[in-house]
Design a protein around this motif. Sequence first.
Motif: not given
Length: 436
Positions: A208-209, A313-317, A346-353, A367-370
Amino acid sequence: MSDSPATVSTKVLIVGGGAAGITVANLLRKQRPALQITILEPSSDHFYQPGWTLVGGGLMPVERTRRNEADLIPKGVTWIQAAASTFDPDQNAVITDAGQRIQYEAMVLATGLQCRWDWIPGLVESLGRNGVCSNYSNRYAPYTWETIEAFQGGTAIFTMPGTPVKCGGAPQKVMYMADDRFKSRSGVGVNTKVMFCTATAGIFSVPAYAATLRQVVARRGIDARFRWNLVEVRGEKKVAVFEVTPEEGEPHRQELHFDMLHAVPPMTAPEVVANSPLAGEGPGGWAAADKQTLQHPGWPNVFCLGDVAKLPTSKTAGAVRGEAPIAAANLIAQLEGRPLTAHYDGYTVCPLITGYNRTLMAEFNYENKPVSSFLVDPTKERWSMYLMKTKMLPWLYWNRMLPGEPHEARYLKPFKPLVHAMGLDYREPKATAGHS
């Protein structure tokens, strides 16, 4: 800071004093104030690493990303300023690089990861000059902005390796900001070619992203090349060499001239983890961990989180923000002989500027779902999310996340009037969610 006898004992040993280690230490202190806790961390500096993207984009001075580690160690927690050199989980012990032996009843493994700059021949020698930069180091992030500002046209290449990396969206964020800057200056945008060369097969792991980002790339006219892995840099000649793996045909090498190169190094677990019994199977040497409880499958008194953990999951803060409460709750349960009931989703967040006035707040789960903490469509670029990334998140990191404030609603309380002014509302997480 502690003295250094040959052997010391502690109830809980936290290896790593970064985002994950400090957050877990504070959560444990809040829930069990009498618990004996020791942090093993060699560095006297603590960095807000998501801020390095803002440094490279000219939005924050690098000094604002650094704090003294000593000021962040929770009161009552012992700090041993050294690095781990050997893990001996069978004996519940860690040996430091100073030769000290630390015995523990439970351990939190939160060492972070290792940037493998030397895996790309010529990169180490080229960084910081000849237009070769990277936001993955506080040393070189300021040079990224210098390079963007000094750019007089030509080819600007932004790379992404095939290994897991911390903040998988960061290689794109700087590219979109640079493209904005190039196009805002007379003559430069017209004579510029921006390229995104990534070793991955797609632009982002969440469909989706990815759909939104493909639109961003098309709108900007960026030349995106997939399965292009940076394998060599010849800085003096301004040549980048890529290993190209087409969907059809044989892999081959291809050279590209650049006037600016933002390089992202391959990343692995630190060697001390990768060479230890705690490493899981597969490349990278990442620490094994149950994806829900964060408990090590081989040693039940060891919990792994943050960048070092082998989690899908993505490695983020943002991931640490979700993992830390789970690790703390389950470690306490383990020590007290109770079932491990806290589960990470598995929650993660990547604020994509995606430009200097918009951000795609990419929140998702195993699940790679938004998912969205806000009552808005998270697949849309928003000015409000740009403010969240550039203004709110740095403050929240230092003042809410690291101190172990447990609930998202409390994170945003100081900003409630601004949040409402942006037309947003905050959604309370479920009790079993990773970011609970």
